[in-house]
Design a protein around this motif. Structure first.
Motif, mmCIF file in Angstrom:
data_model
loop_
_atom_site.group_PDB
_atom_site.id
_atom_site.type_symbol
_atom_site.label_atom_id
_atom_site.label_comp_id
_atom_site.label_asym_id
_atom_site.label_seq_id
_atom_site.Cartn_x
_atom_site.Cartn_y
_atom_site.Cartn_z
ATOM 1 N N HIS A 1 -14.995 14.123 -7.314
ATOM 2 C CA HIS A 1 -14.379 13.567 -8.764
ATOM 3 C C HIS A 1 -14.573 12.213 -9.068
ATOM 4 O O HIS A 1 -15.141 12.010 -10.220
ATOM 5 C CB HIS A 1 -13.009 14.124 -9.098
ATOM 6 C CG HIS A 1 -12.224 13.884 -10.171
ATOM 7 N ND1 HIS A 1 -12.660 14.364 -11.475
ATOM 8 C CD2 HIS A 1 -11.429 12.911 -10.791
ATOM 9 C CE1 HIS A 1 -11.995 13.571 -12.248
ATOM 10 N NE2 HIS A 1 -11.144 12.907 -11.740
ATOM 11 N N ARG B 1 -18.146 11.039 -9.315
ATOM 12 C CA ARG B 1 -18.651 11.461 -10.684
ATOM 13 C C ARG B 1 -18.051 10.869 -11.931
ATOM 14 O O ARG B 1 -18.716 10.740 -13.078
ATOM 15 C CB ARG B 1 -18.199 12.991 -10.742
ATOM 16 C CG ARG B 1 -19.015 13.854 -12.150
ATOM 17 C CD ARG B 1 -18.664 15.429 -11.986
ATOM 18 N NE ARG B 1 -17.348 15.829 -11.730
ATOM 19 C CZ ARG B 1 -16.696 16.254 -10.606
ATOM 20 N NH1 ARG B 1 -17.200 16.427 -9.640
ATOM 21 N NH2 ARG B 1 -15.393 16.613 -10.665
ATOM 22 N N GLU B 2 -16.803 10.452 -11.961
ATOM 23 C CA GLU B 2 -16.183 9.826 -13.213
ATOM 24 C C GLU B 2 -16.178 8.304 -13.172
ATOM 25 O O GLU B 2 -15.922 7.609 -14.211
ATOM 26 C CB GLU B 2 -14.794 10.571 -13.071
ATOM 27 C CG GLU B 2 -14.556 11.996 -13.283
ATOM 28 C CD GLU B 2 -15.233 12.257 -14.712
ATOM 29 O OE1 GLU B 2 -15.086 11.597 -15.619
ATOM 30 O OE2 GLU B 2 -15.740 13.563 -14.756
ATOM 31 N N LYS C 1 -17.935 6.292 -15.937
ATOM 32 C CA LYS C 1 -17.500 6.619 -17.423
ATOM 33 C C LYS C 1 -16.304 5.707 -17.148
ATOM 34 O O LYS C 1 -15.997 5.471 -18.511
ATOM 35 C CB LYS C 1 -17.517 8.122 -17.461
ATOM 36 C CG LYS C 1 -18.723 8.859 -17.586
ATOM 37 C CD LYS C 1 -18.231 10.419 -17.786
ATOM 38 C CE LYS C 1 -18.034 11.060 -16.748
ATOM 39 N NZ LYS C 1 -17.887 12.588 -17.136
ATOM 40 N N LYS C 2 -15.412 5.876 -16.352
ATOM 41 C CA LYS C 2 -14.289 5.072 -16.402
ATOM 42 C C LYS C 2 -14.600 3.485 -16.585
ATOM 43 O O LYS C 2 -13.649 2.640 -17.253
ATOM 44 C CB LYS C 2 -13.303 5.127 -14.900
ATOM 45 C CG LYS C 2 -12.925 6.681 -14.904
ATOM 46 C CD LYS C 2 -11.920 7.224 -15.783
ATOM 47 C CE LYS C 2 -11.382 8.477 -15.693
ATOM 48 N NZ LYS C 2 -10.661 9.085 -16.805
#
Length: 720
Positions: free
Chosen positions: A301, A304-305, A308-309
């Motif tokens: 997680h 993967r994120e 974008k964060k």
């Protein structure tokens, strides 16, 4: 083209040329008529005529009887030095120590060699040596290979599982079960669960095409690779040749291929996860330990994120800048385009700007906290799982993945199973049933599996299999040179509850193993290939033993158990263009732990006939090429070892050159030099000292040259 595919093509051509099927027949693929082939029959229960004078065991009696029928006599026994060196290298991959050699020379007990063999079997180095034999079959590697050579960062866990299984003498039937279905077995502890699941990495570790391949084709190709590996590894059969049509030489109809393929298309070995900036279909990884799944999910997680964060945090700071400048119109326009990047309180124009900035800071702090909480790779392993909906497979017309025909129930080869076929539950892949069938000596393939395994063990210890085509027990392979002995060895495996160590011990203690390599002219004319074993086969050290022996002589070899040796590499083990972060080979540990990067093996492995990690290798190629001599003469690792050995000799014998020569011969060759060899070596050293350009240490430089010459000699590189 892979060796397997070449073999498959040749078998198909041979079948088409040599065998014509009757209309409506399966021809050579007919399981009923195929059962007459020697590999599928019951084990022979013969007893040789007892020969007490020469034989030490039943093994020797079988060998003696076959040899005597040809009128041949055995070679004399090997010298104690040669026998110890042979046993030590073949059981542990390392030479005997000077202490072991001296102790054996001073031990007059009849069971001295037996005790020596037992010590070798009990040493941790046995598992490293014999585990490597299995890794050749398991097509072990630390990377995927093929188109996108991604790193298999967790492959080492399977490698070490194999080594541990060999050292603990895990019964072979259990060894098979855990590799094919370890993730499905019951367990009494988390540690046992993880250990069994790691063993099932056998199914995951094969190479796979990752780029631009259609999912349906990829699924069938992965199943084909697994089926090919299992067929040749356990059964000695080219099952994969039946993917497109009934086998042209073996009793394997296409129906049987897809009956077994359904087990593997019902098994997941790949998953979608984050890799190099995007979601890709990669090898399946599962977290280890009690909270392993949770930690693995958190890791995936995060990565993967996190991109974008970071982008969101940058936009959130832009929104805060509008607030700091009290640009309400600019903020509203920005919020309209990026509503998630403006905190609810920050967009409330009825509040003071200080309050709105504070609300935006909370949003930014939350994003920064996520970004800062960098997740490191949790303990995890390459582990398969049953598909969500296991199902029978359809026969593919001409092997085309998108041309399904009739569906066939999951099952096994009819030529072996006869009327006994399993009942596989609708919600299960059938891997447990397959693993049990492979070692079932009553209704399954157990007798064939035992023959194949016994032949592999004989091949590694004697230098040539009783069936020389060790991966092919079918019609296109060779028949056994001594079928009664092969079946005796297979029976011994079964009677010992599938103990590999027990059979290794029997063979190593036989007089057949202890013969010298002495040549006999008459025997050489009658049996030039030594098929009847009138002498021991002389064989070259494999590259791992060659490297390890050099490091051991230099006192640079570390014998500790090693985990990952690829953790420093990037996600792509090799890539297009320059590989700035390339795999290392300068680690001081045993060669079994070196990085096994597909398409980028260590140079010594490339030069000296290492196994092809893309496919099952039961017998490595044996070549003699100029590149091998050039490697020994020019490679830095050999030169470094030569210098280190020379330094060690000066430490051991600082003042006596003659004793230094004796140390050198004992260290590298396991025997003392003759008087002539000692004189020649001392003459060479004196001549080299006068020619060396090293003015600071001409003596040590000359000795390094002498060591290098001995390392390059056949006496060091070959076993007598």
């Amino acid at each position: 083209m892979s060796p397997f595919r070449t073999q498959c093509l040749l078998a198909c051509v041979a079948g088409l040329i040599g065998i014509t099927a009757q209309a409506g027949d399966l021809g050579p693929a007919d399981p009923e008529t195929g059962r007459d082939h020697w590999a599928f029959t019951a084990l022979l229960q013969t007893r040789p005529a007892v020969e007490r004078n020469w034989s030490r065991s039943r093994i020797d009696e079988f060998v003696f009887e076959r040899r005597a029928k040809a009128g041949l006599k055995p070679a004399p026994d090997a010298s104690p030095d040669d026998l110890l060196r042979r046993a030590s290298f073949l059981l542990t991959g390392l030479p005997p120590t000077a202490k072991e050699m001296a102790a054996f020379a001073n031990d007059s007990d009849q069971d001295a060699f037996e005790r020596f063999v037992d010590r070798l079997l009990a040493s941790p180095q046995f598992g490293e040596r014999w585990g490597r034999h299995w890794l050749d079959l398991a097509r072990y590697a630390d990377s995927n290979g093929l188109d996108e050579n991604f790193l298999f960062r967790e492959a080492w866990r399977y490698r070490n599982w194999v080594i541990d299984a060999m050292n603990t003498d895990l019964p072979f039937d259990r060894f098979v079960l855990e590799q094919i279905a370890g993730d499905k077995l019951p367990y009494e502890s988390i540690a046992q669960r993880d250990r069994q699941r790691i063993g099932a990495g056998f199914l995951v570790i094969g190479p796979k095409v990752l780029l631009g391949v259609k999912p349906g084709l990829q699924k069938m190709d992965v199943a084909d690779e697994q089926l090919d590996t299992i067929g040749r590894t356990f059964l000695g059969l080219t099952v994969g040749c039946a993917r497109c049509h009934d086998h042209k030489s073996e009793p394997i109809p296409t129906r049987d291929y897809y009956a077994m393929a359904g087990i593997f298309t019902s098994t997941e070995v790949m998953e979608r996860r984050y890799m190099l900036g995007q979601q890709r279909k990669m090898e399946r990884l599962v977290g280890l330990g009690g909270d392993g799944e949770k930690r693995d999910d958190a890791y995936e997680h995060y990565w993967r994120e996190v991109k974008k964060k970071r982008e969101a945090a940058k936009r959130a700071r832009t929104a805060r800048d509008f607030l700091k400048k009290k640009d309400n119109a600019g903020l509203l326009a920005f919020a309209k385009k990026n509503p998630k990047d403006v905190a609810k309180g920050a967009g409330d124009s009825s509040k003071a700007f200080e309050q709105r900035i504070a609300a935006q800071n909370v949003l930014i702090a939350g994003l920064d906290k996520f970004i800062a909480d960098k997740k490191s790779i949790p303990p995890r392993a390459m582990i398969p799982a049953d598909a969500e909906s296991p199902a029978d497979e359809a026969i593919r017309k001409a092997g085309a993945y998108n041309e399904p025909g009739d569906s066939v129930p999951r099952g096994f080869l009819q030529v072996i199973s006869r009327s006994h076929q399993p009942t596989i539950a609708a919600g299960s892949s059938g891997r447990i049933e397959l693993a049990e069938w492979l070692t079932d000596t009553e209704n399954g393939a157990g007798r064939l599996t035992a023959r194949v395994l016994a032949n592999r063990i004989w091949h590694h210890l004697i230098g040539r299999g009783l069936v020389r085509t060790v991966d092919n027990f079918g019609r296109t392979g060779e028949a056994p040179s001594n079928p009664e002995l092969l079946d005796y060895l297979a029976g011994e495996l079964i009677r010992s509850d599938w103990s590999i160590k027990s059979l290794v011990r029997q063979i190593a203690l036989s007089r057949t193993f202890a013969m010298s390599t002495e040549f006999d002219e008459r025997a050489g004319r009658i049996d030039p290939e030594n098929i009847l074993l009138w002498r021991a086969h002389r064989r070259r050290l494999d590259p791992e033993s060659l490297r390890d022996a050099m490091l051991l002589a230099a006192d640079k070899l570390e014998l500790a158990h090693v985990n990952s040796t690829v953790s420093y590499l990037g996600d792509q083990a090799t890539a297009v263009g320059a590989n700035k972060n390339r795999r290392r080979t300068d680690i001081p540990h045993r060669s079994v732990y070196l990085p096994m990067i597909r398409n980028d093996l260590p140079e010594i492995f490339e030069a000296f006939d290492f196994a092809d990690p893309h496919s099952t290798t039961g017998a490595r190629p044996l070549t003699t090429a100029a590149t091998q001599s050039l490697f020994m003469l020019n490679d830095k690792s050999v030169a470094d070892a030569s210098g280190a050995i020379a330094e060690r000799l000066f430490d051991l014998e600082p003042d006596n050159e003659s004793r230094r020569v004796q140390r050198l011969f004992n260290l590298l060759l396991g025997e003392a030099p003759t008087n002539q060899e000692q004189a020649l070596m001392l003459a060479f050293l004196r001549k080299s000292e006068t020619k060396t350009k090293d003015t600071e240490a001409p003596g040590k430089r000359a000795w390094a040259l002498a060591v290098h010459a001995l390392l390059s000699s056949s006496r060091f590189q070959f076993l007598d």
